[in-house]
Motif scaffolding. Structure first.
Motif, PDB file in Angstrom:
ATOM      1  N   ARG A  66     -32.821  -7.680   3.823  1.00 42.89           N
ATOM      2  CA  ARG A  66     -33.393  -7.142   5.060  1.00 42.89           C
ATOM      3  C   ARG A  66     -32.706  -5.838   5.448  1.00 42.89           C
ATOM      4  N   HIS A 116     -22.210  -6.938   3.184  1.00 41.20           N
ATOM      5  CA  HIS A 116     -22.912  -8.058   2.551  1.00 41.20           C
ATOM      6  C   HIS A 116     -22.381  -8.418   1.159  1.00 41.20           C
ATOM      7  N   PRO A 175     -30.284 -11.796   4.321  1.00 42.51           N
ATOM      8  CA  PRO A 175     -29.841 -10.749   5.246  1.00 42.51           C
ATOM      9  C   PRO A 175     -29.531  -9.427   4.541  1.00 42.51           C
TER      10      PRO A 175
END
Length: 259
Positions: A228, A164, A225
């Motif tokens: 999460r 990420h 995302p």
């Protein structure tokens, strides 16, 4: 990956200063002990903390009794350091860079960079360190190198950053090589290592993640995302509502050779 941060290293942390102040690791007392025993650091010595950021590295030298010139180009980070340390008369905030500190010639006994060297133009910073350090002085580089594989949580956290982070691999300070360090120090150098850690609840881990320049900020693609995934990792690995980030604090130092 998208939502890449600015390519200007002096501005990368402007939008995450509050998280940086609250959640970045400090340095263990071992740093001062090593420098006292192996370089002769004493309270009388003057220190330039180059790339001083929010003052994390400046504080350990102020606590030791040193006069500190905190050289930082980012105005938001500099203001945070001034808010935290400005009440100490030995603290001097300086708007400057590693390559152009604005300090006079031979002004300090130690030139220190804490968690900042990988942002420098190393050859120009080397010349600036040589200019501002008095004969017989020292150059010191400090890093809190986060451990990535000594626990299941740390392995999962490292995988999250690779998945990420916007440019995690390219800005990782572990990319600095021995050749780079030898060129900067002008030859051999000494490395000492000390253990360091941070214990976080969920909010603390979130703040620590968002203090990193490669973590997508709110409103950037990939932010939701990433959080999460972090929440899932925290839930899987927490013990009594806490996880531990472990570090090896690396202390590099060498006498400054005249230019």
């Amino acid at each position: 990956m998208s939502g890449a941060p600015t390519s200007d290293p002096t501005a990368r942390f402007s939008d995450r200063v509050a998280d940086y102040v609250r959640y970045r690791p400090g340095y263990p007392d071992e740093v001062i002990r090593v420098l006292r025993e192996e370089t002769g650091l004493a309270p009388v010595h003057v220190v330039a903390d180059v790339g001083s950021g929010t003052g994390i590295s400046s504080k350990i030298f102020l606590d030791h009794g040193n006069r500190v010139f905190a050289v930082e180009p980012n105005p938001d980070m500099r203001a945070a350091a001034e808010a935290m340390l400005g009440g100490d008369p030995r603290f001097h905030s300086v708007a400057g860079t590693a390559e152009a500190s604005t300090l006079p010639d031979a002004a300090v006994d130690y030139a220190v960079a804490g968690q900042a060297f990988h942002w420098f133009d190393a050859p120009r910073a080397r010349d600036e360190f040589r200019r501002i350090v008095r004969p017989g002085g020292w150059a010191v580089l400090l890093w809190n190198a986060r451990r990535t594989d000594t626990s299941p949580f740390l392995r999962a956290y490292e995988a999250l950053l690779h998945e990420h982070g916007t440019d995690y691999t390219s800005v990782n300070h572990e990319n600095i090589t021995d050749d780079t360090l030898r060129a900067f120090f002008g030859g051999s150098y000494t490395l000492r290592t000390a253990y360091n850690e941070q214990v976080f609840d969920y909010a603390g881990l979130k703040g620590r993640l968002l203090s990193s320049s490669y973590a997508p900020n709110e409103g950037q693609p990939g932010h939701t995302p990433m959080l999460r995934a972090m929440e899932r990792i925290f839930g899987e690995h927490q013990v009594d509502g806490r996880v531990v980030l472990e570090y090896d604090t690396k202390i590099y130092f060498a006498p400054v050779h005249p230019g």
